[in-house]
Design a protein around this motif. Structure first.
Motif, short mmCIF file in Angstrom:
data_model
loop_
_atom_site.label_atom_id
_atom_site.label_comp_id
_atom_site.label_asym_id
_atom_site.label_seq_id
_atom_site.Cartn_x
_atom_site.Cartn_y
_atom_site.Cartn_z
N THR A 189 9.66 1.95 -6.13
CA THR A 189 9.20 0.64 -5.67
C THR A 189 7.69 0.59 -5.71
OG1 THR A 189 9.18 -0.94 -3.82
CG2 THR A 189 9.17 1.40 -3.27
N VAL A 212 6.44 -2.39 -4.15
CA VAL A 212 6.27 -3.47 -3.17
C VAL A 212 5.35 -2.95 -2.07
CG1 VAL A 212 7.41 -4.95 -1.49
CG2 VAL A 212 8.53 -4.45 -3.69
N ASP A 263 4.65 -3.66 0.98
CA ASP A 263 5.19 -3.42 2.32
C ASP A 263 5.96 -2.11 2.38
OD1 ASP A 263 4.07 -5.79 3.20
OD2 ASP A 263 5.91 -6.96 2.89
N ASP A 264 6.69 -1.79 1.31
CA ASP A 264 7.43 -0.53 1.25
C ASP A 264 6.46 0.65 1.25
OD1 ASP A 264 9.74 -2.02 1.04
OD2 ASP A 264 9.90 -1.80 -1.14
N LYS A 315 4.78 3.62 -11.67
CA LYS A 315 5.23 3.20 -10.35
C LYS A 315 4.89 4.22 -9.27
CE LYS A 315 9.12 -0.03 -10.88
NZ LYS A 315 10.55 -0.22 -10.60
N LEU A 361 0.40 -3.24 -7.50
CA LEU A 361 1.51 -3.36 -6.55
C LEU A 361 2.00 -4.81 -6.48
CD1 LEU A 361 0.13 -1.22 -3.57
CD2 LEU A 361 1.48 -0.45 -5.54
N ILE A 362 3.19 -4.98 -5.95
CA ILE A 362 3.74 -6.33 -5.74
C ILE A 362 3.38 -6.79 -4.34
CG2 ILE A 362 5.84 -7.70 -5.58
CD1 ILE A 362 7.05 -5.85 -7.71
N VAL A 363 2.55 -7.81 -4.28
CA VAL A 363 2.08 -8.38 -3.01
C VAL A 363 2.56 -9.82 -2.94
CG1 VAL A 363 0.09 -8.84 -1.56
CG2 VAL A 363 0.03 -6.91 -3.17
N GLU A 364 3.41 -10.12 -1.96
CA GLU A 364 3.98 -11.46 -1.81
C GLU A 364 4.61 -11.93 -3.13
OE1 GLU A 364 0.86 -13.92 -0.26
OE2 GLU A 364 1.02 -13.07 1.76
N ASN A 365 5.42 -11.05 -3.69
CA ASN A 365 6.23 -11.33 -4.90
C ASN A 365 5.41 -11.49 -6.18
OD1 ASN A 365 8.74 -11.36 -3.46
ND2 ASN A 365 8.23 -13.42 -2.73
N ARG A 421 2.49 -9.48 -8.82
CA ARG A 421 1.81 -8.25 -9.17
C ARG A 421 0.30 -8.41 -8.97
NH1 ARG A 421 3.50 -2.96 -10.63
NH2 ARG A 421 5.26 -3.89 -11.75
#
Length: 354
Positions: free
Chosen positions: A70, A72, A74-75, A97, A132-136, A138
């Motif tokens: 992941t 994401v 938050d993860d 990743k 990273l994915i921040v609020e859906n 990239r």
């Protein structure tokens, strides 16, 4: 721009055949005794035993190890704050990743980060930022510059060739990125650090002049990985990604937003680098020669990437980083880029009509 006295560089840089077998001795020399390890998806089965045995042989205690799949944010934040307090270093083994996840977790916990890439697809393993994915969406966020970089060229050689092609594309982009940075400075939109420019130029020039019979030659892979490592240092000196990421990267980032299934970062960047080198009228012959002789173009032809998508990406490019002033931030050069996409003889073989 960074103060010269505060520049960080990796304390460990080991690139060569069998490097992973010696990870324990490298970390022992750096006085690490307690570490955690993140592996890319499926990589514990491939490399777990080798890494664990090497560390155990040198008396290094692995406090925790797990597979990560992941990016994401938050993860990663949750993962970072579960790191045991006695941890002395964070090790990440795998592709983009897990490298991004590991370096950001290390950044949050202010711990040394050990980067162990298993592919040569980009310079991300040496950079101080993470995708990273921040609020859906990239996004690139600040991360930890690697304290150590350990790359086993035998592992890189056995990875699918598309990852080597991706690394080639990302490495060549330093040619157009530096040219963009200098252009920005000429228009009062940036301040160039001459030493960072020198490092970026030396990195790419060393790579493109490397003799080889195959892209899997030991010397070729070592030069590619050494040069990608130097890119991270250029960015650290500059205090930004400007020496290694210009208009060609903006095209790739735009493609990531446009396409449901983007290609590897370095593949998109490699094609965009050729486009921008023609726009800039700067070293496009050399870039085309490398992309041709390595087989990059032949591979790219199999992907059926669309001219229309690249044209849309060119138009979107300035909005990716509106604070910059690359060639693509000017309409006349965006129009030139789109003409090249539609008319260039080489691109007519690589990109398809809709």
């Amino acid at each position: 721009m960074r103060n010269a006295s505060s520049i960080e560089i990796p304390a460990i840089l080991k690139v060569g055949k069998g490097a992973l077998d010696n990870i324990g001795s490298y970390l022992k020399e750096a006085s690490f005794c307690q570490v955690i390890i993140y592996f890319g998806n499926g990589l514990i089965d491939l490399f777990g035993t080798k890494v664990m045995e090497s560390l155990k042989a040198e008396g290094i205690h692995v406090l925790e190890y797990r597979e990560i799949d992941t990016v994401v944010i938050d993860d990663i934040i949750s993962m970072a704050f579960s790191i045991p307090n006695q941890t002395q270093a964070v090790i990440a083994v795998g592709g983009g990743k897990v490298i991004d996840a590991g370096k950001y977790a290390a950044f949050l916990k202010n711990l040394p980060f050990i980067s162990v890439p298993t592919s040569s697809s980009s310079d991300g393993f040496s950079s101080a930022s993470a995708s990273l994915i921040v609020e859906n969406r990239r996004n690139s966020v600040p991360a930890r510059l690697a304290y150590g970089i350990i790359v086993d060229t035998e592992i890189i050689r056995t990875a699918p060739e598309r990852f080597i092609y991706s690394g080639i594309g990302d490495m060549l982009s330093k040619i157009t990125a530096v040219y963009d940075w200098i252009y920005e400075a000429e228009h009062g939109a940036a301040q160039v650090n001459d030493f960072a420019v020198m490092i970026a130029k030396k990195a790419v020039n060393s790579f493109v002049r490397t003799p080889y019979q195959s892209i899997k030659d030991e010397l070729f892979l070592k030069e590619l990985l050494d040069s990608l490592s130097m890119s991270g240092i250029a960015n650290e000196i500059a205090g930004s990604s400007a020496p290694t990421s210009g208009s060609e990267h903006l095209i790739s980032h735009a493609l990531d937003k446009i396409l449901e299934n983007p290609q590897l970062h370095g593949i998109q960047v490699g094609i965009a680098t050729y486009i921008m080198s023609v726009v800039q009228d700067h070293r496009y012959v050399r870039i085309n020669t490398v992309l041709t002789e390595t087989g990059f173009w032949k591979y790219a032809e199999t992907l059926a990437m669309k001219k229309e998508d690249f044209c849309k990406a060119v138009d979107m490019a300035p909005s990716i980083k509106p604070h910059r002033h690359t060639y693509l931030h000017e309409e006349k050069y965006r129009e030139a880029a789109k003409r090249i996409i539609m008319e260039d003889a080489i691109l007519n073989k690589v990109l398809v009509e809709n």
